[in-house]
Design an enzyme around this catalytic site. Structure first.
Site, PDB file in Angstrom:
ATOM      1  N   SER A  15      33.052  35.630  41.208  1.00 17.09           N
ATOM      2  CA  SER A  15      33.349  35.686  39.776  1.00 17.09           C
ATOM      3  C   SER A  15      34.720  35.091  39.508  1.00 17.09           C
ATOM      4  O   SER A  15      35.522  34.874  40.428  1.00 17.09           O
ATOM      5  CB  SER A  15      33.305  37.130  39.254  1.00 17.09           C
ATOM      6  N   GLY A  18      37.755  32.647  41.564  1.00 17.05           N
ATOM      7  CA  GLY A  18      37.141  32.388  42.860  1.00 17.05           C
ATOM      8  C   GLY A  18      35.816  31.674  42.751  1.00 17.05           C
ATOM      9  O   GLY A  18      35.527  30.750  43.527  1.00 17.05           O
ATOM     10  N   SER A 142      50.616  35.820  41.796  1.00 15.14           N
ATOM     11  CA  SER A 142      50.826  35.889  40.351  1.00 15.14           C
ATOM     12  C   SER A 142      52.308  35.765  40.061  1.00 15.14           C
ATOM     13  O   SER A 142      53.155  36.080  40.904  1.00 15.14           O
ATOM     14  CB  SER A 142      50.306  37.222  39.801  1.00 15.14           C
ATOM     15  N   TYR A 165      49.902  46.299  39.731  1.00 20.64           N
ATOM     16  CA  TYR A 165      49.484  44.915  39.952  1.00 20.64           C
ATOM     17  C   TYR A 165      50.667  44.054  40.380  1.00 20.64           C
ATOM     18  O   TYR A 165      50.590  43.295  41.364  1.00 20.64           O
ATOM     19  CB  TYR A 165      48.860  44.354  38.675  1.00 20.64           C
TER      20      TYR A 165
END
Length: 272
Positions: A15, A18, A142, A165
């Protein structure tokens, strides 16, 4: 079926970013090992890419479970005797709210999936990467990076999805820098990137409800680290999209790298 010898392992291929990277790589003359957590989604990917030029192999594992991470490494080793590229793309976003979640091993979920799983998987697959030399490790990180509180790495206090995160991606980048120091650049390179900002993926929509960059921007950024011959021998770097950039200043600190490495070995049971 092609007979290419170039073998790429891509985690989180069912999904979002990726899947889009998998779709692009499938049109190249490569052997593509695609990882996913869900067997049905993996089957769908295999069906939709059945006529693609690449040779497609599938591996399944829940990266929030270290036992499954180890099994994944074994499964990959059964499929191939070498790796040319390992792409750590699978990840967990900030989530829809600030509910703190734990992995199967009792660790903060985002740290477990986004950092500890790649840490353990890389160690198990290094022999295949060394055989495939010159090979590449690509960490899909990120721009959101926040230093780890080593006194509370699982965020039992002051938890938020954003913090969890950002901590996990800080760990991924920091480990990438540390690992690059231990490997010869003409054997295995290790680079990390911020692929794009708030792409239109389910993870982003769940966490933020808005998008900024398109998916192609992220795909091209990841492919740049996979395929660009101009990056041969380039290691221990951080990229923002396709440009070299500065990560969080503490990711470069030797003591932070040492403490993270030690913590990661303790939590995973993996020894480099």
């Amino acid at each position: 079926m092609n007979t290419t010898d170039r073998t790429i392992l891509l985690t989180g291929a069912t999904s979002g970013l990726g899947r889009a990277v998998a779709d692009t790589l499938a049109n190249q003359d490569v052997r593509l090992i695609l990882h996913g957590r869900d067997s049905e989604r993996l089957a769908t990917v295999a069906s939709e890419l059945a006529d693609a030029p690449a040779q497609i192999e599938l591996v399944q594992a829940d990266l929030s479970d270290l036992n499954q991470v180890m099994r994944l490494a074994d499964d990959v080793a059964e499929l191939t005797d070498h790796l040319d590229v390992l792409v750590h793309n699978a990840g967990v976003g900030k989530g829809a709210d600030d509910t703190r979640e734990l992995s199967a091993d009792g660790y903060e979920l985002r740290l477990a999936v986004n950092h500890l799983a790649p840490f353990a998987l890389t160690q198990r697959l290094l022999p295949l990467l060394e055989i495939g030399a010159p090979s590449r490790i690509v960490n899909v990180a990120s721009g959101a990076q926040q230093p780890i509180d080593f006194a509370d790495p699982h965020l039992e206090h002051g938890y938020s999805g954003n913090r969890a995160y950002a901590q996990s991606k800080f760990a991924m980048v920091t480990f990438g820098f540390a690992l690059a120091k231990t490997l010869l650049s003409d054997v295995v390179t290790v680079n990390s990137l911020h692929p794009a900002t708030l792409m239109p993926t389910r993870m982003v929509k769940e966490g933020y409800g808005r998008t900024v960059d398109d998916l192609d921007t992220g795909v091209d950024a990841v492919l740049n680290l996979i395929n660009n011959p101009g990056l041969d021998g380039t290691t221990g770097q951080y990229f923002s999209i396709q440009q070299p950039a500065a990560a969080h200043r503490e990711t470069y600190e030797t003591e932070t790298q040492r403490r993270l490495w030690q913590l990661s070995e303790e939590l995973t049971g993996v020894q480099y």
